[in-house]
Structures are given as C-alpha cells and as structure tokens.
Design an enzyme around this catalytic site. Sequence first.
Site, PDB file in Angstrom:
ATOM      1  N   GLY A   1       0.852  -1.211   0.015  1.00  0.00           N
ATOM      2  CA  GLY A   1       0.032  -0.112  -0.038  1.00  0.00           C
ATOM      3  C   GLY A   1       0.770   1.315   0.125  1.00  0.00           C
ATOM      4  O   GLY A   1       0.348   2.386   0.441  1.00  0.00           O
TER       5      GLY A   1
ATOM      6  N   GLU B   1       5.065  -5.666   0.978  1.00  0.00           N
ATOM      7  CA  GLU B   1       4.576  -6.299  -0.191  1.00  0.00           C
ATOM      8  C   GLU B   1       4.603  -4.807  -1.226  1.00  0.00           C
ATOM      9  O   GLU B   1       3.184  -4.554  -1.463  1.00  0.00           O
ATOM     10  CB  GLU B   1       3.516  -6.921  -0.332  1.00  0.00           C
TER      11      GLU B   1
ATOM     12  N   GLY C   1       3.817  -2.627  -4.581  1.00  0.00           N
ATOM     13  CA  GLY C   1       3.365  -3.122  -5.990  1.00  0.00           C
ATOM     14  C   GLY C   1       3.539  -1.632  -6.601  1.00  0.00           C
ATOM     15  O   GLY C   1       4.201  -1.410  -7.470  1.00  0.00           O
TER      16      GLY C   1
ATOM     17  N   ARG D   1      -9.368   3.893 -12.890  1.00  0.00           N
ATOM     18  CA  ARG D   1      -9.162   4.375 -11.465  1.00  0.00           C
ATOM     19  C   ARG D   1      -9.542   5.719 -11.289  1.00  0.00           C
ATOM     20  O   ARG D   1     -10.411   5.990 -10.254  1.00  0.00           O
ATOM     21  CB  ARG D   1      -7.509   4.352 -11.277  1.00  0.00           C
TER      22      ARG D   1
ATOM     23  N   CYS E   1     -19.087   5.539 -23.317  1.00  0.00           N
ATOM     24  CA  CYS E   1     -20.451   5.891 -23.152  1.00  0.00           C
ATOM     25  C   CYS E   1     -20.874   6.028 -21.912  1.00  0.00           C
ATOM     26  O   CYS E   1     -21.804   5.289 -21.233  1.00  0.00           O
ATOM     27  CB  CYS E   1     -21.412   4.911 -24.126  1.00  0.00           C
ATOM     28  N   GLU E   2     -19.948   6.718 -21.044  1.00  0.00           N
ATOM     29  CA  GLU E   2     -20.395   7.191 -19.702  1.00  0.00           C
ATOM     30  C   GLU E   2     -19.850   8.551 -19.165  1.00  0.00           C
ATOM     31  O   GLU E   2     -18.902   8.860 -19.496  1.00  0.00           O
ATOM     32  CB  GLU E   2     -19.397   6.254 -18.644  1.00  0.00           C
TER      33      GLU E   2
END
Length: 444
Positions: free
Chosen positions: A259, A301, A303, A340, A371-372
């Site tokens: 994170g 961890e 990423g 995102r 189409c949003e």
Amino acid sequence: MTVSVRAEVAAGAEDLSLWPASTRRLPHGGLAVGGVSLAEVADRFETPAYVLDEGEVRGRCRTYREAFPDADVLYAAKAFLSRAMVRWVREEGLGLDTCSAGELELAVTAGFPPERIVLHGNAKSPRDLEAALRLGVGRIVIDGPSEIARIAAAVGPDGHQKVMVRVVPGVSAGGHDKIRTGTDDQKFGLSPTDGGAQHAVSRILGQPQLELTGLHCHIGSQITEVQPYLVALRRMVALMARIRDAHGVVLPELDMGGGHGVAYRPGEPALDPASLARRLRAELVEGCAAARLAVPRLLVEPGRAVVGPAGVALYRVLAVKHTGEKVFVAVDGGMSDNPRPALYGVRYAPRLVGRAPTAGPRTTTVVGRHCEAGDILAAGVELPGDVRPGDLLAVPVAGAYQLSMASGYNLVGRPAVVAVHEGTARLLVRRETLDDFRSRDIGG
C-alpha cells in the site's frame, strides 16, 4: 528495433518530477523515456499504449532491497504482471505476492521460483488452492476460518504447507474508502477484537500438515505516511506475544503488507521506502524487546511503488469540444484502459508531447471515448490552449492498476505494453484485437 533519440536536453527536476528518472526533453516539445522518443513509440505501436521503463522498475526494486536488507520484499503482482515483469523482479531479488491461479501460473511458467511466492485472497477458489499446492507456493495467507480445513484436506495427512494468518489490526489508512483494508468493517482478514484471529491460530496449530510461519496484515493502499504502519505493527507484535503466551509458539515471520503511496501530480506526497524501513525496524525491535519476544523476519509487499512511476500512458486526441466555459479534450482511450479515476477519483497530470504549443495553458478536462459521463481521465488540468485532434498526450505514473484493471468495455480492446530501455523499444504485451473478441464468442 532501436528508436533513436537524435537530440536531448536535460529536463528540469520540478517539471518532470513525476516521470521516470530516464526522462529527457527533446526539441519541439518532445519527450524521451528510456532513451526512446514517446512520439516515435506512438507512431510505431499506435495508441493507446502503456510505456514501461525497464530501468525505472529495476531501480525501484533495488531501492527496496537496499532499504530492507534484512527483510523479504515481495512485489505485489496485482499492480501489473507480465512475463518480462516476472523476470525483472526475479533478477532483482524480490519475491512475489499473488492473488489468483492465473498470476501464479504466469509467474511460475515464466521461471519464478514458487517457494518465493505468497498467495493471498479473501475468497480463494478451488482452482487457486489447487494451483498453489501443485506448484509448491511458499506461503498461503489464510483469510478466513473455512480455508483452514480446505487447505488441510487438500494437502493431505502426509503433506506440508506453510501458511500465515491475515489479521485486521484496526488501522484505517489509504487514499480512498474503497482501498482501506485494515479495519473490522470490510471483507479481509480476521480480527483480534472478536477473537477470530486467535481462534484461527489455534485451529491451524492443531493441523500437523500446516506450518504457521507468521501473521500478515495489509491496512490499505496509496498510504503516504509511516505512522499508520507503526500503529499496525505494534498491534501485530502484541498479538504475537499473546499467541506465544497462549500456545508457547514464537512465530518467525511478520508480513506488514504494502500500500505504499506514490505521487500522481506535482507536489503530492509519496511514501519514502528508506524512512519506512528504518522506522519499522526500530519499532519492531523495541516492541519485541518489551514483549520479550524474538524479533520475527519482516516481509513487505510493494506493488504500485515499484511499477507505478515507471509507466507512461499514451493517447491521441480525437476531438476538442468547447461547452460554455469548459474545454473537453477527448482521447482514444478512457475508462476501459484506466478505470481508476472513475473508481477512486484519482487525478493525473497529462502532458502534450511531440510538438511545441503556440498558446498558453488553459484549464481542460481530458475525457475518454466511452459511453459514460464518468469516463474522465483528468479533470481540471492545464493543457495548451491550442491542443487539437491528432495531438499526443502522455500521462505519467501509469504503470500500476491500469492494464491489470483494464476491461473490454465497448469492445475497444486493451492497449499494448511497450518496454523501453537504453534506447530500445520492444513489445511486451500486444494490443487486444477484434479477432480476440471473436475467438472467445463461440455462440451462434
């Protein structure tokens, strides 16, 4: 094939602070990453495209190894995974954190040692567990009580599997409500508050074929401060001491998850791995001394912090629309290749590349082609007032959670991934095509 960079001028640190360290300015508004002109990448590989700087990925892996020399650094595969990424991570000495049989199979078939892989997941499917046991994964992180019996039965009476228990330490941290995972009110892990974590530990210790190596926690994503990790670590150490007192077992490992946050726009904060490592280590040693507990081996961890800043997304402008006081710049990608902003309200800093503008900046909203109404890539950003169809826009910090979360919406197809390194561009993942959609659609 080598895409040559014929001329370059070192860019100011502030102007390109979000970009890979290899980024250089070129004449007439161009930019090069990894020694390769972004405009030439767009011409050769088309757009949209993800550009990934191999040197930046490797450098960030080394930064973590240097910051955590006495810990295990596991790259979180969910951020981005490909065969090339597997090789880079392996060669730089990191382990791998996976969440599915698909990630596991890709990693192992690409040559990653399975004993250096950890499998996560709040709802592991039978296929996930079968793949983990068949391939010999190093650790399985148990997320709920039902997994204990399932894994023990799958291992069999003569088998052996190392496991960890995911604990919810009661710490809320992260850049958005949807990525805060350290509190009792969400789907992950087991809580010490209601005794769920302790009960799971007792049950695992009663299964001789399961070896409990330690505890795991993950408090959220896009965290830019060290303090939440320190609070979580104290609570994890306290639980390890209670397990020692109750069962006479000293657990040798403590996984603090990932994170680690990065900056997406100039001036935003980012988590410093060296500071995190130094303060985690000091807190761990002090807490274990106070509890008379042997210091466990630490695991982390990262990423996004490894691959996010190494990526650049390239788009062509399709249309420019002036609606009242607003300027909308529509590009040939959108929420299908980067959901995102719609999911988490993430804000990016796109930049015109490939030509020198002739107009001053104007506040602009960069939108996608889907189409949003929520298909917005970057709202309220400054772009040249003369931006026009055919222009090339580049978006930095695009290496994480874009291809891995991309969809087939409107059958547009997922973009290609292009690696750049020392003046050479090469295709890592080809563009998804209409033939791909047709081959999966077998009905009639």
